[in-house]
Design an enzyme around this catalytic site. Structure first.
Site, PDB file in Angstrom:
ATOM      1  N   GLU A 150       0.831  -1.209   0.000  1.00 26.79           N
ATOM      2  CA  GLU A 150       0.000   0.000   0.000  1.00 26.79           C
ATOM      3  C   GLU A 150       0.865   1.258   0.000  1.00 26.79           C
ATOM      4  O   GLU A 150       1.611   1.494   0.954  1.00 26.79           O
ATOM      5  CB  GLU A 150      -0.910   0.028   1.229  1.00 26.79           C
ATOM      6  CG  GLU A 150      -1.752   1.298   1.307  1.00 26.79           C
ATOM      7  CD  GLU A 150      -2.492   1.456   2.616  1.00 26.79           C
ATOM      8  OE1 GLU A 150      -3.374   2.325   2.692  1.00 26.79           O
ATOM      9  OE2 GLU A 150      -2.181   0.719   3.572  1.00 26.79           O
ATOM     10  N   GLU A 249     -11.749   2.993   6.296  1.00 24.91           N
ATOM     11  CA  GLU A 249     -10.605   3.345   7.135  1.00 24.91           C
ATOM     12  C   GLU A 249     -10.569   4.861   7.285  1.00 24.91           C
ATOM     13  O   GLU A 249      -9.857   5.559   6.567  1.00 24.91           O
ATOM     14  CB  GLU A 249      -9.301   2.831   6.520  1.00 24.91           C
ATOM     15  CG  GLU A 249      -8.109   3.029   7.459  1.00 24.91           C
ATOM     16  CD  GLU A 249      -6.788   2.608   6.832  1.00 24.91           C
ATOM     17  OE1 GLU A 249      -6.204   1.626   7.290  1.00 24.91           O
ATOM     18  OE2 GLU A 249      -6.344   3.286   5.871  1.00 24.91           O
TER      19      GLU A 249
END
Length: 272
Positions: A150, A249
């Site tokens: 990521e 998130e």
């Protein structure tokens, strides 16, 4: 067209509930059928497994251990000289993933040394990252687990993080050359570092293995005031046929974590 699926990131949501088993139960009570988390390693795996089993909630993602956060670590996969620690952390992540039937692990790259010039260390860090990812691919493919990398933005969130753009991540994945490692797209980070989301999503969609969302710049709910048009982005993901979960998130703006999750086509009662 299948409706998009959303999961609660319980490292960010339901934090008022205390430990992770409680957060799993809170997410289930709010209507979520899946959760994701950063690090669960301070919690007993059997206790987590029981909470998941009793609620019928699926754990879809966890991270490799960050290393020593008090000393400035935030992942080890791209940190030269820490290869054995990375492998030990990977083994622990796999142990938890298997116990909890989790099929995705985010392999955290880590930070450049404090005071270092990025250009001076980038080549060695990339070589270390590629080597560690190839090792991880061999381990994870045997377990039926997908590894993810990521990019994290260096403008707001973490100025020292090594992996910071989707283009850099795609180049690294090409060098790794294994289908067991894919790209984790957090649109919050992508927008801050590069923008051009529609084109980047289309370009990298074949290598995207997980998606996370938050509004920019406040990292709040997708319907909070900000730069991103989430109905459009969600429509694009549906058009492209995204089948995985979308991780929520974000930092809740106010007392919102007890609301239900998305249940209808582009209707998101958890964000209201």
């Amino acid at each position: 067209m299948a409706a998009l699926k959303f999961c609660a990131n319980i490292s960010w949501l339901f934090t008022e509930m205390g430990d992770f088993p409680q957060r799993i139960r809170a997410a289930a009570a709010a209507g979520f059928r899946a959760v994701e988390a950063a690090w669960l390693y301070d919690c007993d795996a059997e206790e987590l497994r029981q909470a998941l089993r009793r609620t019928g909630v699926e754990l879809v993602l966890l991270n490799t251990p960050p290393g020593d956060m008090k000393s400035g670590d935030l992942g080890l996969a791209a940190v030269p000289g820490r290869e054995q620690e990375f492998r030990k952390g990977l083994d622990l992540a796999v142990k938890y993933a298997k116990a909890l039937d989790c099929r995705r692990i985010h392999l955290m790259a880590g930070r450049i040394p404090v005071g270092a010039d990025y250009a001076a260390v980038a080549m060695e860090m990339e070589a270390t990252f590629v080597q560690n990812l190839k090792h991880a691919a061999n381990v994870l493919s045997k377990e039926g687990i997908l590894g993810l990398i990521e990019p994290i933005n260096t403008r707001i969130t973490d100025p020292l993080y090594f992996l910071h753009s989707p283009h850099q991540a795609a180049d690294i994945l090409q060098k790794v050359g294994h289908s067991a490692i894919k790209l984790q797209m957090d649109v919050f980070h992508w927008q801050i570092m590069d923008g051009n989301l529609s084109r980047n999503i289309r370009k990298y969609f074949p290598i995207i293995g997980h998606v996370q969302v938050a509004q920019v710049p406040g990292r709040n709910e997708p319907d909070a005031a900000g730069e991103l048009n989430f109905p459009y982005l969600f429509s694009l993901l549906e058009e492209l046929g995204y089948q995985g979960y979308i991780g929520c998130e974000y930092k809740p703006a106010g007392e919102r974590t007890s609301r239900p999750p998305p249940t209808a086509h582009f209707h998101f009662p958890i964000f209201e």
